[in-house]
Design a protein around this motif. Structure first.
Motif, mmCIF file in Angstrom:
data_model
loop_
_atom_site.group_PDB
_atom_site.id
_atom_site.type_symbol
_atom_site.label_atom_id
_atom_site.label_comp_id
_atom_site.label_asym_id
_atom_site.label_seq_id
_atom_site.Cartn_x
_atom_site.Cartn_y
_atom_site.Cartn_z
ATOM 1 N N PRO A 193 40.828 19.580 18.506
ATOM 2 C CA PRO A 193 41.763 18.464 18.323
ATOM 3 C C PRO A 193 41.416 17.248 19.174
ATOM 4 O O PRO A 193 41.980 16.177 18.980
ATOM 5 N N ILE A 194 40.522 17.426 20.112
ATOM 6 C CA ILE A 194 40.150 16.309 20.985
ATOM 7 C C ILE A 194 38.833 15.673 20.530
ATOM 8 O O ILE A 194 38.746 14.464 20.321
ATOM 9 N N PRO B 295 38.811 13.910 16.519
ATOM 10 C CA PRO B 295 39.394 12.573 16.385
ATOM 11 C C PRO B 295 38.642 11.521 17.202
ATOM 12 O O PRO B 295 38.554 10.360 16.785
ATOM 13 N N VAL C 46 45.184 13.196 10.186
ATOM 14 C CA VAL C 46 45.789 14.168 11.105
ATOM 15 C C VAL C 46 47.221 14.478 10.659
ATOM 16 O O VAL C 46 47.614 15.652 10.557
ATOM 17 N N ILE D 137 37.058 15.915 11.780
ATOM 18 C CA ILE D 137 38.319 16.315 12.428
ATOM 19 C C ILE D 137 38.659 17.733 11.979
ATOM 20 O O ILE D 137 38.987 17.968 10.817
ATOM 21 N N GLY E 271 42.667 19.415 14.830
ATOM 22 C CA GLY E 271 43.797 18.494 14.876
ATOM 23 C C GLY E 271 44.532 18.391 13.551
ATOM 24 O O GLY E 271 45.738 18.142 13.513
ATOM 25 N N SER F 209 46.162 15.549 18.988
ATOM 26 C CA SER F 209 45.201 14.621 18.371
ATOM 27 C C SER F 209 45.749 13.205 18.277
ATOM 28 O O SER F 209 45.059 12.233 18.609
ATOM 29 N N SER F 210 47.004 13.091 17.789
ATOM 30 C CA SER F 210 47.514 11.738 17.534
ATOM 31 C C SER F 210 47.954 11.022 18.803
ATOM 32 O O SER F 210 47.615 9.847 19.000
ATOM 33 N N VAL G 2 44.848 11.573 21.916
ATOM 34 C CA VAL G 2 43.455 11.177 21.665
ATOM 35 C C VAL G 2 43.392 9.853 20.894
ATOM 36 O O VAL G 2 42.879 8.852 21.407
#
Lengths: 75, 590
Positions: B73-74, B77, B92, B310, B313, B352-353, B356
């Motif tokens: 998830p890091i 993105p 995402v 991606i 995420g 993620s959102s 990141v």
């Protein structure tokens, strides 16, 4: 019930692991680092050995199924 | 049009809140699966004290969340920011709500209804026995790639950031102590948690000051970089073997429960930070190009390639293996699955959102970083550094509001971001090893009636774990030379892992969709809510992998061409075989 010999080994490993890690943390605080650049020093080895001993020791010492979980199953 | 941080935070939280209540609870839990609190779960019916152990809902949420939230998830993105921030954010959110969270929840619940079987073995019930073995071989190969990729990534992080290594050797014993306090000493979850968190914070402070050097010092640049990397691969492989062989209650459950606090703090710190700097504008572009040069330096179209970039995420096949592997075997009640499966995935999307995409968009091109961290914008940095700098910048700006010096705080928040990433990777490593053991054991069930002795040997806990670790180690240990530069093995392994992982997600979602259709007998519009996204995902990922094979693969170095290429091509072949069985299953279900 776990084998008494296994439990004894587990206890020894756990205590050794705690001693290793505490000693290494003390050395790290004094020297500003655990281990050093260029070579693999004894304190770095002790840190790794202590880490693994702590992971393995209590499992052997305490056995596999905790009492709290057994009681939950009975309910 | 100016976009402010607070607008994105509110939008994300509202979307996730609505999705959890209306899609997760009302549709999935109540209408489709019809979860029942009175139905006994495999953790009770098949209790064995090692893998099948009932867990507290929040402890299990911690395990599941920490296991699925590795570097994916890091890193993904952070790479996708080359499209600008809008398209990755949309993917995402969309992927989370309609694909990833559905996939995770149904994997957990299908497994629970089949006594804790993996999603691969469930496929036998809906697609036949051959499909099951194909699926198991496929997943075992994918998990070996996960072990290799994460052992390699963790080894390079600990080599280049030895303070993260110090925290690892403190953090694991603290987690273990938590398990012993709760399960052995009978101390309540709350006081035990408080003690563990205090010790973990003290450990963080110690690690902030003291690095663990195994021969290489990144600050002075002295010592043998690759010798230290090799040593870390060996140490981490040994760790994976031990951690994956130990009972779940002992290390995995408490460690992941503790990890969940770290993750929560990590996300909350980002969200609160964003609220505090709510008046800050995004300095990044909402849209740069539909096809920037990304994979292998080729123009990479957002569709179909985005799932290859991606992963966790938005959605990830690895989650179905976790959900139907370790999680379903520890679930105390069917009602817990919504929080753990659906909620866990939404939380990962929030990583993620909010932790990141948003921080990178804020730190994209700002005066404090221009000329020092980057020359013109954040895309000049490598993917991990984009995240570390973005997260560090946003949270440091928030703390600056309390009168703290930006530069001092920025150093600490950057380290926190790097350490959090390293911790999540270690969790994924040992969980993947345990899951590889499960797959291996399930793969040989046909041997049990024919030769019980050999079956016992093959499926022995330690033998099966050792084998998975050995193959993973062999792939992670060597360094590779790409473009004249020596690099860690994950550079070869990662693309193959990403592709097979996303294809696995598509196959697992199709399998659970078939379970809903054929076994739960769900028909009508509600059934299409699962089938349509499942087919959309399968088509997208299959086209993406064919595109990768045709466009990107020929230009890669020989080692990648042979290693990653052969795995992806074999995966595609198995994929088409499974689809054949899926369609057959769908027809016979009527």
């Amino acid at each position: 019930m776990a084998n008494p010999a296994v439990k004894a080994i587990g206890a020894i490993i756990t205590i050794l692991g705690i001693i290793f890690l505490l000693y290494v943390f003390y050395l790290g605080a004094v020297n500003g680092a655990i281990g050093e650049a260029g070579k693999l020093k004894t304190d770095a080895w002790l840190a790794l050995a202590g880490w693994f001993f702590i992971l393995i020791g209590p499992a052997l010492w305490a056995g596999e199924t905790p009492v709290a979980i057994k009681e939950k199953l009975k309910r | 049009m100016a976009v402010y941080a607070i607008e994105i935070v509110l939008a994300v939280l509202i979307i996730y809140g609505l999705a959890y209540v209306f899609y997760g609870r009302k549709i999935l839990q109540e209408r489709i699966v019809q979860a029942d609190a009175s139905r006994a779960t495999p953790a009770f019916t098949k209790f064995d004290g090692v893998d099948y152990v009932p867990a507290n809902k929040y402890v299990l949420y911690g395990h599941h969340f920490a296991s699925i939230a590795g570097a994916g998830p890091i890193v993904g993105p952070a790479i996708a920011m080359a499209y600008g921030w809008a398209l990755p954010l949309i993917w995402v959110l969309f992927g989370n709500v309609f694909l990833g969270a559905v996939h995770d929840y149904l994997s957990v619940m299908a497994s629970v209804r089949y006594g804790g079987l993996s999603v691969m073995s469930i496929s036998e019930n809906v697609m036949g026995r051959k499909a099951r073995y194909i699926f198991l071989v496929y997943v075992y190969a994918a998990l070996i790639l996960v072990i290799a990729a994460f052992a390699s990534v963790a080894a390079i992080i600990y080599t280049k950031n030895p303070k993260a290594a110090t925290l690892a050797i403190i953090y694991m014993p603290v987690a273990l102590l938590l398990g012993v306090m709760i399960y052995r000493l009978g101390i309540g979850v709350k006081p035990a948690t408080v003690i563990a968190i205090i010790l973990a914070i003290a450990g963080f402070y110690y690690a902030y000051k003291i690095p663990l050097l195994l021969g290489y010092d990144p600050v002075s640049g002295t010592g043998d970089l690759w010798g230290t990397y090799h040593l870390w691969v060996i140490v981490l492989s040994l760790y994976a073997f031990i951690a994956a062989s130990l009972p779940v209650w002992y290390l995995l459950q408490p460690r992941d429960y503790l990890n969940a606090y770290l993750l929560w703090f990590f996300v909350a710190f980002a969200a609160v930070g964003a609220l505090l700097v709510g008046n800050l504008q995004f300095t990044g572009d909402a849209y740069t190009s539909f096809s920037p040069k990304l994979l292998g330096g080729h123009p990479t179209p957002f569709w179909p390639a985005i799932p290859l970039i991606i992963a966790c995420g938005a959605l990830s096949g690895f989650h179905s293996v976790v959900g139907s592997g370790t999680t379903s075997k520890q679930l105390s009640s069917e009602m817990d699955a919504l929080l753990i499966g659906y909620g866990g995935m939404l939380t990962e999307g929030a990583v993620s959102s909010l932790a990141v995409i948003m921080p990178i968009s804020l730190a994209w091109s700002v005066p404090e970083l221009t000329g020092t961290v980057y020359q013109t914008n954040i895309l000049e940095l490598d993917k991990v550094s984009r995240f570390v700098v973005g997260y560090g910048y946003m949270t440091a700006k928030a703390l600056e509001k309390f009168g703290l010096d930006f530069n001092n705080v920025f150093t600490i928040t950057k380290l926190f971001a790097a350490i959090a990433l390293a911790t999540f990777i270690l969790t994924t490593l040992d969980t993947a090893t345990r899951l590889a053991r499960f797959s291996w054991q399930e793969m040989f069930d046909w041997l049990q009636p024919k030769n019980p002795g050999l079956y016992k040997l093959f499926t022995n806990r330690f033998v099966a774990t050792f084998l998975a670790v050995l193959i993973g180690w062999a792939l992670a240990y060597p360094t590779v030379t790409i473009g004249g530069k020596t690099q860690a093995a994950y550079n070869v392994v990662w693309p193959a892992f990403a592709g097979t992982n996303q294809l696995l997600a598509a196959l697992a979602l199709l399998t659970t969709a078939l379970w809903v259709y054929a076994v739960l007998k769900v028909r009508g519009k509600v059934s299409w809510l699962i089938q349509v996204p499942a087919w959309f995902l399968w088509i997208t990922v299959t086209i993406a992998l064919i595109w990768w094979t045709v466009v990107v693969l020929p230009g890669l170095p020989t080692v990648q061409k042979v290693g990653a290429g052969s795995i992806v091509i074999i995966s595609l072949a198995l994929d088409f075989l499974l689809i054949y069985y899926f369609v057959k299953g769908l027809k016979s279900a009527g």
